[in-house]
Design a protein around this motif. Sequence first.
Motif, PDB file in Angstrom:
ATOM      1  N   PRO A 143       5.555 -10.692   1.456  1.00 45.76           N
ATOM      2  CA  PRO A 143       5.792 -11.111   0.079  1.00 45.76           C
ATOM      3  C   PRO A 143       5.310 -10.051  -0.907  1.00 45.76           C
ATOM      4  CG  PRO A 143       4.726 -12.844   1.372  1.00 45.76           C
ATOM      5  CD  PRO A 143       4.676 -11.591   2.188  1.00 45.76           C
ATOM      6  N   PRO A 144       5.984  -9.835  -2.028  1.00 45.85           N
ATOM      7  CA  PRO A 144       7.160 -10.571  -2.503  1.00 45.85           C
ATOM      8  C   PRO A 144       8.482  -9.968  -2.038  1.00 45.85           C
ATOM      9  CG  PRO A 144       6.458  -9.049  -4.192  1.00 45.85           C
ATOM     10  CD  PRO A 144       5.483  -8.891  -3.049  1.00 45.85           C
TER      11      PRO A 144
ATOM     12  N   ILE B 299     -12.076  -4.496   4.750  1.00 48.47           N
ATOM     13  CA  ILE B 299     -10.741  -4.557   4.154  1.00 48.47           C
ATOM     14  C   ILE B 299      -9.702  -4.822   5.236  1.00 48.47           C
ATOM     15  CG2 ILE B 299      -9.012  -3.304   2.836  1.00 48.47           C
ATOM     16  CD1 ILE B 299     -11.225  -1.621   1.629  1.00 48.47           C
ATOM     17  N   ALA B 300      -8.920  -5.873   5.053  1.00 54.25           N
ATOM     18  CA  ALA B 300      -7.818  -6.187   5.962  1.00 54.25           C
ATOM     19  C   ALA B 300      -6.552  -5.547   5.419  1.00 54.25           C
ATOM     20  CB  ALA B 300      -7.634  -7.701   6.068  1.00 54.25           C
ATOM     21  N   ILE B 301      -5.832  -4.810   6.269  1.00 54.89           N
ATOM     22  CA  ILE B 301      -4.586  -4.171   5.847  1.00 54.89           C
ATOM     23  C   ILE B 301      -3.509  -4.410   6.896  1.00 54.89           C
ATOM     24  CG2 ILE B 301      -5.904  -2.361   4.672  1.00 54.89           C
ATOM     25  CD1 ILE B 301      -4.763  -0.433   6.892  1.00 54.89           C
ATOM     26  N   VAL B 302      -2.266  -4.149   6.517  1.00 50.52           N
ATOM     27  CA  VAL B 302      -1.164  -4.163   7.484  1.00 50.52           C
ATOM     28  C   VAL B 302      -1.183  -2.832   8.222  1.00 50.52           C
ATOM     29  CG1 VAL B 302       1.329  -4.286   7.795  1.00 50.52           C
ATOM     30  CG2 VAL B 302       0.206  -5.714   6.061  1.00 50.52           C
TER      31      VAL B 302
ATOM     32  N   THR C 293       1.204  -9.150   5.758  1.00 47.15           N
ATOM     33  CA  THR C 293       0.408  -9.495   4.585  1.00 47.15           C
ATOM     34  C   THR C 293      -0.203 -10.880   4.696  1.00 47.15           C
ATOM     35  OG1 THR C 293       1.798  -8.078   3.204  1.00 47.15           O
ATOM     36  CG2 THR C 293       0.463  -9.709   2.072  1.00 47.15           C
ATOM     37  N   ASN C 294       0.549 -11.847   5.219  1.00 45.36           N
ATOM     38  CA  ASN C 294       0.005 -13.191   5.390  1.00 45.36           C
ATOM     39  C   ASN C 294      -1.256 -13.165   6.236  1.00 45.36           C
ATOM     40  OD1 ASN C 294       1.915 -14.483   3.850  1.00 45.36           O
ATOM     41  ND2 ASN C 294       3.185 -15.107   5.565  1.00 45.36           N
ATOM     42  N   ALA C 295      -1.241 -12.342   7.289  1.00 48.53           N
ATOM     43  CA  ALA C 295      -2.406 -12.258   8.173  1.00 48.53           C
ATOM     44  C   ALA C 295      -3.613 -11.656   7.459  1.00 48.53           C
ATOM     45  CB  ALA C 295      -2.067 -11.450   9.417  1.00 48.53           C
TER      46      ALA C 295
ATOM     47  N   ALA D 204      -8.124  -7.828   0.866  1.00 53.38           N
ATOM     48  CA  ALA D 204      -6.847  -7.543   1.525  1.00 53.38           C
ATOM     49  C   ALA D 204      -6.196  -6.389   0.778  1.00 53.38           C
ATOM     50  CB  ALA D 204      -5.931  -8.764   1.505  1.00 53.38           C
ATOM     51  N   GLY D 205      -5.995  -5.275   1.466  1.00 55.63           N
ATOM     52  CA  GLY D 205      -5.378  -4.112   0.845  1.00 55.63           C
ATOM     53  C   GLY D 205      -3.867  -4.189   0.940  1.00 55.63           C
ATOM     54  N   MET D 206      -3.182  -3.859  -0.152  1.00 56.22           N
ATOM     55  CA  MET D 206      -1.718  -3.951  -0.186  1.00 56.22           C
ATOM     56  C   MET D 206      -1.191  -3.168  -1.382  1.00 56.22           C
ATOM     57  SD  MET D 206      -1.477  -7.943  -1.471  1.00 56.22           S
ATOM     58  CE  MET D 206      -2.612  -8.467  -0.190  1.00 56.22           C
ATOM     59  N   THR D 207       0.116  -3.076  -1.498  1.00 56.67           N
ATOM     60  CA  THR D 207       0.699  -2.432  -2.668  1.00 56.67           C
ATOM     61  C   THR D 207       0.433  -3.292  -3.905  1.00 56.67           C
ATOM     62  OG1 THR D 207       2.841  -3.544  -2.425  1.00 56.67           O
ATOM     63  CG2 THR D 207       2.548  -1.417  -1.267  1.00 56.67           C
ATOM     64  N   GLU D 208       0.487  -2.658  -5.069  1.00 60.37           N
ATOM     65  CA  GLU D 208       0.299  -3.416  -6.306  1.00 60.37           C
ATOM     66  C   GLU D 208       1.411  -4.446  -6.487  1.00 60.37           C
ATOM     67  OE1 GLU D 208      -0.742  -2.651 -11.021  1.00 60.37           O
ATOM     68  OE2 GLU D 208       0.105  -1.030  -9.826  1.00 60.37           O
TER      69      GLU D 208
END
Length: 302
Positions: free
Chosen positions: A65-66, A164-167, A199-201, A214-218
Amino acid sequence: MQMRTTVSLVSIALAGVLLTACADSAAEEPGAASGEVDTSAPLYDSLPKDVKDAEELVVVGDAHPPYRTVESDGEVTGIDPDMWAVLGAELGVPVRMEVSQSMPSMLTGMQSGRWQAWNGPVQANPEREKAFDAITWLQTRTSYVFPEGSEVKEGEGAPCGKSIAIVGGSITESEVDKLNKWCAEQGEPANKRSDYADTNATLLAVKSGRADLAGMTETAALDVTGADDSYGYVTQTDEQGSGVSLLALLTPKDSGLGKTLYQAFQNIFENGEYEKVLKKWGLEPVAVEEPLINPTTKREPA
């Protein structure tokens, strides 16, 4: 926060969701918008023969998501289905999506011919551009989502000494490495990184206390915090080693689709459909002025 369901391999005909995903434009489109081939579409003639023969384009994506959310009934919603709806109208063939769970499987699946494109989010870089044509259509910075009550505060840069959790394999992996280098220079402890499938994980890891962030794109962070105000996020700064990253669609160089998909993106930028999709999802802050192809190597598709 109610978590969405992720499935390992779901096939979905995007033509079946075009009317809801892109009601402003696709409802009036002939051919591909109704699940049929439209030989009068602007770019149909430039499609490779195997796509014309198959009468569809088969693409892949992960639950992220999204970009893509796999709902409990199996429907895929998000930016990606909406973007493929307007791209499909340019190409003249229905787009069928299959959902996989990891970047390595999607990259190898495209190279083996199972899938013909993946719309990311993935960073364009020289290594990937050796095997794939990369068409950039978003920009982003790395962000870190935290739960309510966290010591991390909005408006500050990314922290040090956190878990930090990341994909796994995502752009965030190298960004955490850059952040940790900055932390060391400040005399602060490094962050500990844990890899997850999607990302859900990563959000489940934060919710359960197995990770602080949780690290991710903005782009993803905007979606998470917009849907649930019990989360906030901070963004890694230039000083902390981060910069603006270009996110790309990938298609194998030997597929013959690179130039055509690039032209399809140029068309939807010019006709306003790109802007409509991003506005629908509240993602105007991460829009780009124009699409680029193979921006890190400047190589033209064959």
